[in-house]
Design a protein around this motif. Sequence first.
Motif, PDB file in Angstrom:
ATOM      1  N   GLU A   1       0.842  -1.191   0.000  1.00 63.96           N
ATOM      2  CA  GLU A   1       0.000   0.000   0.000  1.00 63.96           C
ATOM      3  C   GLU A   1       0.881   1.247   0.000  1.00 63.96           C
ATOM      4  O   GLU A   1       0.495   2.286   0.508  1.00 63.96           O
ATOM      5  N   SER A   2       2.056   1.115  -0.587  1.00 67.43           N
ATOM      6  CA  SER A   2       3.036   2.186  -0.568  1.00 67.43           C
ATOM      7  C   SER A   2       2.559   3.407  -1.342  1.00 67.43           C
ATOM      8  O   SER A   2       2.182   3.296  -2.510  1.00 67.43           O
ATOM      9  N   PRO A   3       2.612   4.587  -0.720  1.00 69.02           N
ATOM     10  CA  PRO A   3       2.267   5.809  -1.452  1.00 69.02           C
ATOM     11  C   PRO A   3       3.325   6.148  -2.515  1.00 69.02           C
ATOM     12  O   PRO A   3       3.045   6.879  -3.452  1.00 69.02           O
ATOM     13  N   GLU A   4       4.525   5.578  -2.397  1.00 69.12           N
ATOM     14  CA  GLU A   4       5.576   5.844  -3.385  1.00 69.12           C
ATOM     15  C   GLU A   4       5.301   5.140  -4.717  1.00 69.12           C
ATOM     16  O   GLU A   4       5.771   5.591  -5.757  1.00 69.12           O
ATOM     17  N   GLN A   5       4.596   4.034  -4.674  1.00 69.16           N
ATOM     18  CA  GLN A   5       4.211   3.266  -5.860  1.00 69.16           C
ATOM     19  C   GLN A   5       5.394   2.929  -6.762  1.00 69.16           C
ATOM     20  O   GLN A   5       5.338   3.083  -7.979  1.00 69.16           O
TER      21      GLN A   5
END
Length: 104
Positions: free
Chosen positions: A45-49
């Motif tokens: 669920e990383s916001p960095e993607q």
Amino acid sequence: MIRHIVLIKFQPDVAEELIESLFQELRSIRDQVSGIGEIVSGRSESPEQIERGYMHGFTIDFESWEALEAYQTHPDHKALGAKLVANAIGGIDGILVLDIPVSA
């Protein structure tokens, strides 16, 4: 302590329910092998993607290198590993494994 880190690129048609059942199977190995500590698994669920396709993974903490070796040679681990490879993009090429010593 040794932290075993596994990242997986599952094939696009692999359902989340199957992935979760594989992770449940992983947790059941804890009862079969001594020296296993915390197990954490899930979808990124990383916001960095910047997962580069490795959207799922898990970590297992082992008390020692010997405990990790006992896990690696256990038949339940080998069976689960074969299922992960069968469902990963490119087979074994769709799986990354790191084992990192961690100071308490």
